[in-house]
Design an enzyme around this catalytic site. Sequence first.
Site, PDB file in Angstrom:
ATOM      1  N   GLU A 114      -6.425 -10.560  -1.153  1.00 23.80           N
ATOM      2  CA  GLU A 114      -7.242 -10.319   0.054  1.00 23.80           C
ATOM      3  C   GLU A 114      -8.718 -10.247  -0.321  1.00 23.80           C
ATOM      4  O   GLU A 114      -9.463  -9.405   0.185  1.00 23.80           O
ATOM      5  CB  GLU A 114      -6.802  -9.014   0.734  1.00 23.80           C
ATOM      6  CG  GLU A 114      -5.335  -8.986   1.107  1.00 23.80           C
ATOM      7  CD  GLU A 114      -4.893  -7.701   1.806  1.00 23.80           C
ATOM      8  OE1 GLU A 114      -5.763  -6.914   2.250  1.00 23.80           O
ATOM      9  OE2 GLU A 114      -3.673  -7.480   1.910  1.00 23.80           O
ATOM     10  N   GLU A 153       0.808  -1.235   0.000  1.00 19.59           N
ATOM     11  CA  GLU A 153       0.000   0.000   0.000  1.00 19.59           C
ATOM     12  C   GLU A 153       0.833   1.273   0.000  1.00 19.59           C
ATOM     13  O   GLU A 153       0.600   2.175   0.803  1.00 19.59           O
ATOM     14  CB  GLU A 153      -0.959  -0.027   1.197  1.00 19.59           C
ATOM     15  CG  GLU A 153      -1.864  -1.250   1.164  1.00 19.59           C
ATOM     16  CD  GLU A 153      -2.777  -1.375   2.383  1.00 19.59           C
ATOM     17  OE1 GLU A 153      -2.712  -0.507   3.275  1.00 19.59           O
ATOM     18  OE2 GLU A 153      -3.523  -2.359   2.454  1.00 19.59           O
TER      19      GLU A 153
HETATM   20  O1  9MR Z   1      -7.700  -7.827   8.523  1.00 19.41           O
HETATM   21  C1  9MR Z   1      -6.769  -6.994   9.169  1.00 19.41           C
HETATM   22  C2  9MR Z   1      -7.371  -6.469  10.464  1.00 19.41           C
HETATM   23  O2  9MR Z   1      -7.529  -7.538  11.385  1.00 19.41           O
HETATM   24  C3  9MR Z   1      -6.492  -5.399  11.046  1.00 19.41           C
HETATM   25  O3  9MR Z   1      -7.154  -4.809  12.166  1.00 19.41           O
HETATM   26  C4  9MR Z   1      -6.205  -4.340  10.000  1.00 19.41           C
HETATM   27  C5  9MR Z   1      -5.292  -3.293  10.564  1.00 19.41           C
HETATM   28  O4  9MR Z   1      -4.738  -2.459   9.600  1.00 19.41           O
HETATM   29  O5  9MR Z   1      -5.591  -4.949   8.874  1.00 19.41           O
HETATM   30  C6  9MR Z   1      -6.430  -5.845   8.251  1.00 19.41           C
HETATM   31  O6  9MR Z   1      -5.806  -6.384   7.088  1.00 19.41           O
HETATM   32  C7  9MR Z   1      -5.469  -5.436   6.090  1.00 19.41           C
HETATM   33  C8  9MR Z   1      -4.257  -5.955   5.385  1.00 19.41           C
HETATM   34  O7  9MR Z   1      -3.227  -6.185   6.294  1.00 19.41           O
HETATM   35  C9  9MR Z   1      -3.784  -5.015   4.288  1.00 19.41           C
HETATM   36  N1  9MR Z   1      -4.845  -4.683   3.395  1.00 19.41           N
HETATM   37  C10 9MR Z   1      -6.086  -4.235   3.997  1.00 19.41           C
HETATM   38  C11 9MR Z   1      -6.549  -5.266   5.021  1.00 19.41           C
HETATM   39  C12 9MR Z   1      -7.893  -4.866   5.569  1.00 19.41           C
HETATM   40  O8  9MR Z   1      -7.814  -3.671   6.280  1.00 19.41           O
END
Ligand code: 9MR
Length: 464
Positions: free
Chosen positions: A278, A171
């Site tokens: 994802e 990102e």
């Molecule tokens: O699913 C993840 C969630 O449990 C966390 O709280 C969050 C914190 O930033 O991150 C989520 O996963 C993310 C992933 O690492 C990167 N792309 C976006 C995902 C959804 O937010």
Amino acid sequence: MSSSALHDRGNARVRTGRRAALVSAAVGTVAAGMVLALATAASAGTTLATAAAEKSRYFGTAVAANKLSDSTYVGILNREFDMVTPENEMKWDATEPSQGQFNYTNADRIVGHAQTNGMRVRGHALAWHSQQPGWAQNLSGSALRAAMVNHVTQVATHYRGKIHSWDVVNEAFADGGSGARRDSNLQRTGNDWIEVAFRTARTADPGAKLCYNDYNTDGQNAKSNAVYAMVSDFKARGVPIDCVGFQSHFNSASPVPADYQANLQRFANLGLDVQITELDIEGSGTAQANSFASVTKACLAVSRCTGISVWGIRDTDSWRASGTPLLFDGNGNKKAAYTATLDALNGGTTPPTSAPPTTAPPTTPPPGTGCTASLSLQTWTGGFVATVRVTAGSAGTNGWAATVTLPAGTAVTNAWNAQNSGSTGTVRFGNVAYNGQLTAGQSTEFGFQGTGTPPSDTPSCTAS
Ligand code: 9MR
């Protein structure tokens, strides 16, 4: 192998897949003049992982370590998936909570579970502006750059040989129409921070595919154009990058773009793999099912789209549970979206599982003794990935084992779609639960990664 050959090793991967579905049809005419057709799709996958494997792809999910004690969750995980992504456990705040103090406890639990069950691992994520530990958030300039390089080195070295693909940088581009890099403490260390992270990861784990991963890049837009320009530049200058991950978080405000497949294809045309990393799609019923099917078909239509991962198992496991964006409901039941995804992987409609009453039931082939195995390799200095293709003889198999003889000094570090006994010398790889049964002539593939000199002999195969 030259470094360019290594970087292009995805091209060399075995992509022949299993043979097209063997469909035997019995057509009977009953007294009433009705014609019934029974189709038993002998090699149509009955789970997401097996159906994807038929197309030489993986099907993965995000996994949370604290759910590995939930038997419903683990039951679905082990049955349906052959790739796992730790949802939060490999992020910087989790793995290096204090500078120089590394904690791999939860990530190791997930990697261990994957290895025990023949699954591979997508590492997520080495360098990211978010979920940094407090100490890193407070760093800048050369101190932050050095800390980032050390973090990438330590984590990628800890998991060396165990990771299929790493999200090296996550990102890093801004949303909207600017096409600019996202402002962050890492970006402010200099525009070259991304390529430095990739070069560092390659040195630490030369066997892992190295990916750039982002969201809102799923169709052609200013953000994906900017990523495309960066990847083109990296390929032109020899910066080690092997794959681009498309997160594919969709909802009604951000639906699957009409040019989704075209966008995957243009990145693949740069000479690297693309992965759906994802996937989740808010919604329900037929509309949601159709969206999952279209994403799945798009990946299958792009030869270098090597796999799909959903971002959680049940709706209740999702980071946005209220949108019910996943393939299983809160009770672990398959949703319409699951069936649509499985059908898309199988290239059509799932055949009936029970026979019409006037036709003979499908017969299970008796246990046989024959199978053959063949070996293909991707190698680099000091290591290799081996893909073994097991093909059943005329009697089919209820289970199989392939035995590989390794040169002295060579060791298996990781295996997928098979369970190994021992890691040096003569190593036996037995089937896992989902790929032991093969019909006559049917093939399946498993793989393993090793350090040292690759094996050169054809593996032997025994069937049960
Ligand atoms: O699913 C993840 C969630 O449990 C966390 O709280 C969050 C914190 O930033 O991150 C989520 O996963 C993310 C992933 O690492 C990167 N792309 C976006 C995902 C959804 O937010």
